[in-house]
Design a protein around this motif. Sequence first.
Motif, PDB file in Angstrom:
ATOM      1  N   GLY A  18       0.780  -1.230   0.000  1.00  0.00           N
ATOM      2  CA  GLY A  18       0.000   0.000   0.000  1.00  0.00           C
ATOM      3  C   GLY A  18       0.814   1.284   0.000  1.00  0.00           C
ATOM      4  N   LYS A  21       4.419   1.042  -4.258  1.00  0.00           N
ATOM      5  CA  LYS A  21       5.513   0.452  -5.060  1.00  0.00           C
ATOM      6  C   LYS A  21       5.087   0.243  -6.521  1.00  0.00           C
ATOM      7  CE  LYS A  21       5.834  -3.107  -2.319  1.00  0.00           C
ATOM      8  NZ  LYS A  21       4.748  -2.695  -1.387  1.00  0.00           N
ATOM      9  N   SER A  22       3.933  -0.397  -6.708  1.00  0.00           N
ATOM     10  CA  SER A  22       3.461  -0.626  -8.084  1.00  0.00           C
ATOM     11  C   SER A  22       3.220   0.699  -8.793  1.00  0.00           C
ATOM     12  CB  SER A  22       2.150  -1.419  -8.083  1.00  0.00           C
ATOM     13  OG  SER A  22       2.306  -2.632  -7.432  1.00  0.00           O
ATOM     14  N   SER A  23       2.685   1.641  -8.050  1.00  0.00           N
ATOM     15  CA  SER A  23       2.377   2.944  -8.650  1.00  0.00           C
ATOM     16  C   SER A  23       3.645   3.659  -9.082  1.00  0.00           C
ATOM     17  CB  SER A  23       1.620   3.818  -7.649  1.00  0.00           C
ATOM     18  OG  SER A  23       0.430   3.185  -7.243  1.00  0.00           O
ATOM     19  N   HIS A  39      -2.063  -5.047 -10.867  1.00  0.00           N
ATOM     20  CA  HIS A  39      -2.456  -5.950  -9.790  1.00  0.00           C
ATOM     21  C   HIS A  39      -3.279  -7.106 -10.337  1.00  0.00           C
ATOM     22  CE1 HIS A  39      -0.624  -3.646  -6.708  1.00  0.00           C
ATOM     23  NE2 HIS A  39      -1.410  -2.601  -6.829  1.00  0.00           N
ATOM     24  N   ASP A 128       2.455  14.081  -2.069  1.00  0.00           N
ATOM     25  CA  ASP A 128       1.328  14.947  -2.451  1.00  0.00           C
ATOM     26  C   ASP A 128       0.237  14.986  -1.388  1.00  0.00           C
ATOM     27  OD1 ASP A 128      -1.010  12.839  -3.500  1.00  0.00           O
ATOM     28  OD2 ASP A 128       1.014  12.078  -3.706  1.00  0.00           O
ATOM     29  N   ALA A 156       3.948   9.139  -6.783  1.00  0.00           N
ATOM     30  CA  ALA A 156       3.596   8.421  -8.008  1.00  0.00           C
ATOM     31  C   ALA A 156       2.384   9.083  -8.644  1.00  0.00           C
ATOM     32  CB  ALA A 156       3.303   6.958  -7.686  1.00  0.00           C
TER      33      ALA A 156
HETATM   34  P1  GDP Z   1       1.879  -1.181  -3.301  1.00  0.00           P
HETATM   35  O1  GDP Z   1       1.024  -2.185  -2.586  1.00  0.00           O
HETATM   36  O2  GDP Z   1       3.016  -0.728  -2.460  1.00  0.00           O
HETATM   37  O3  GDP Z   1       2.299  -1.630  -4.657  1.00  0.00           O
HETATM   38  O4  GDP Z   1       0.960   0.134  -3.477  1.00  0.00           O
HETATM   39  P2  GDP Z   1       0.087   0.588  -4.740  1.00  0.00           P
HETATM   40  O5  GDP Z   1       0.966   1.111  -5.818  1.00  0.00           O
HETATM   41  O6  GDP Z   1      -0.860  -0.481  -5.088  1.00  0.00           O
HETATM   42  O7  GDP Z   1      -0.683   1.834  -4.135  1.00  0.00           O
HETATM   43  C1  GDP Z   1      -1.545   1.683  -3.004  1.00  0.00           C
HETATM   44  C2  GDP Z   1      -2.545   2.824  -3.000  1.00  0.00           C
HETATM   45  O8  GDP Z   1      -1.871   4.062  -2.821  1.00  0.00           O
HETATM   46  C3  GDP Z   1      -3.326   2.936  -4.301  1.00  0.00           C
HETATM   47  O9  GDP Z   1      -4.652   3.338  -3.981  1.00  0.00           O
HETATM   48  C4  GDP Z   1      -2.623   4.049  -5.054  1.00  0.00           C
HETATM   49  O10 GDP Z   1      -3.483   4.741  -5.943  1.00  0.00           O
HETATM   50  C5  GDP Z   1      -2.172   4.948  -3.893  1.00  0.00           C
HETATM   51  N1  GDP Z   1      -0.943   5.695  -4.206  1.00  0.00           N
HETATM   52  C6  GDP Z   1       0.218   5.189  -4.686  1.00  0.00           C
HETATM   53  N2  GDP Z   1       1.131   6.154  -4.830  1.00  0.00           N
HETATM   54  C7  GDP Z   1       0.549   7.304  -4.441  1.00  0.00           C
HETATM   55  C8  GDP Z   1       0.990   8.671  -4.362  1.00  0.00           C
HETATM   56  O11 GDP Z   1       2.126   9.040  -4.685  1.00  0.00           O
HETATM   57  N3  GDP Z   1       0.072   9.582  -3.889  1.00  0.00           N
HETATM   58  C9  GDP Z   1      -1.178   9.226  -3.514  1.00  0.00           C
HETATM   59  N4  GDP Z   1      -1.983  10.192  -3.064  1.00  0.00           N
HETATM   60  N5  GDP Z   1      -1.630   7.967  -3.582  1.00  0.00           N
HETATM   61  C10 GDP Z   1      -0.775   7.006  -4.034  1.00  0.00           C
END
Ligand code: GDP
Length: 202
Positions: A18, A21-23, A39, A128, A156
């Motif tokens: 969350g 990372k993917s973003s 995902h 942000d 991201a």
């Molecule tokens: P991962 O589990 O680490 O891969 O996280 P994800 O990339 O799936 O992101 C988890 C949540 O955080 C999603 O709802 C994304 O849209 C949100 N998110 C990711 N990066 C950012 C960011 O830079 N800013 C904001 N506001 N939300 C983000």
Amino acid sequence: MAQPKSSLLKVILLGDGGVGKSSLMNRYVTNKFDTHLFHTIGVEFLNKELEVDGRVVTMQIWDTAGQERFRSLRTPFYRGSDCCLLTFSLDDSQSFLNLANWKKEFIYYADVKEPDSFPFVVLGNKVDVGERQVTSEEARQWCRDNGAHPYYETSAKDATNVAAAFEEAVRRVLATEDRADHLIPTDTVNLHRKPRSGTTCC
Ligand code: GDP
């Protein structure tokens, strides 16, 4: 004129689920924010060719989404990494506290022989978001105490510092005991991107 030789470099994103990372991977490679497709189909890595300081590399960025499934795959995921991007979310203090565990786990499963000189780059993502739970100074102090630097505050969502952080990861690898000699040459080089300017590193 002959194209410069390209090298393959493995970069892995680690951190709590969350944190983004993917973003971050998606933003950097495709310049998009929506990770729904990633995902859904379970993307594990993406390649990105870039030029840093006159050197062309193919960065293979590994994402560790799907934490449960991933836990049994840690060794093959971690092994051979040239750089580790330790990622937390600035609006989640627990993800910051967990960085030490991620670093320790990486060193163990990747079998890093010289952790003190291994390139770790730290990303505080979601800059942000207004309400942060981790200050820049706390993060910088952790980086100093843990031999992990540089530190970037990224988004991201709006792309703040994303390219700068990944490009710095490449620089750190290339600067580490001339590791360029150990990188795997790749045959195809079809994208030459100029390093961006105007980004900041903390
Ligand atoms: P991962 O589990 O680490 O891969 O996280 P994800 O990339 O799936 O992101 C988890 C949540 O955080 C999603 O709802 C994304 O849209 C949100 N998110 C990711 N990066 C950012 C960011 O830079 N800013 C904001 N506001 N939300 C983000």
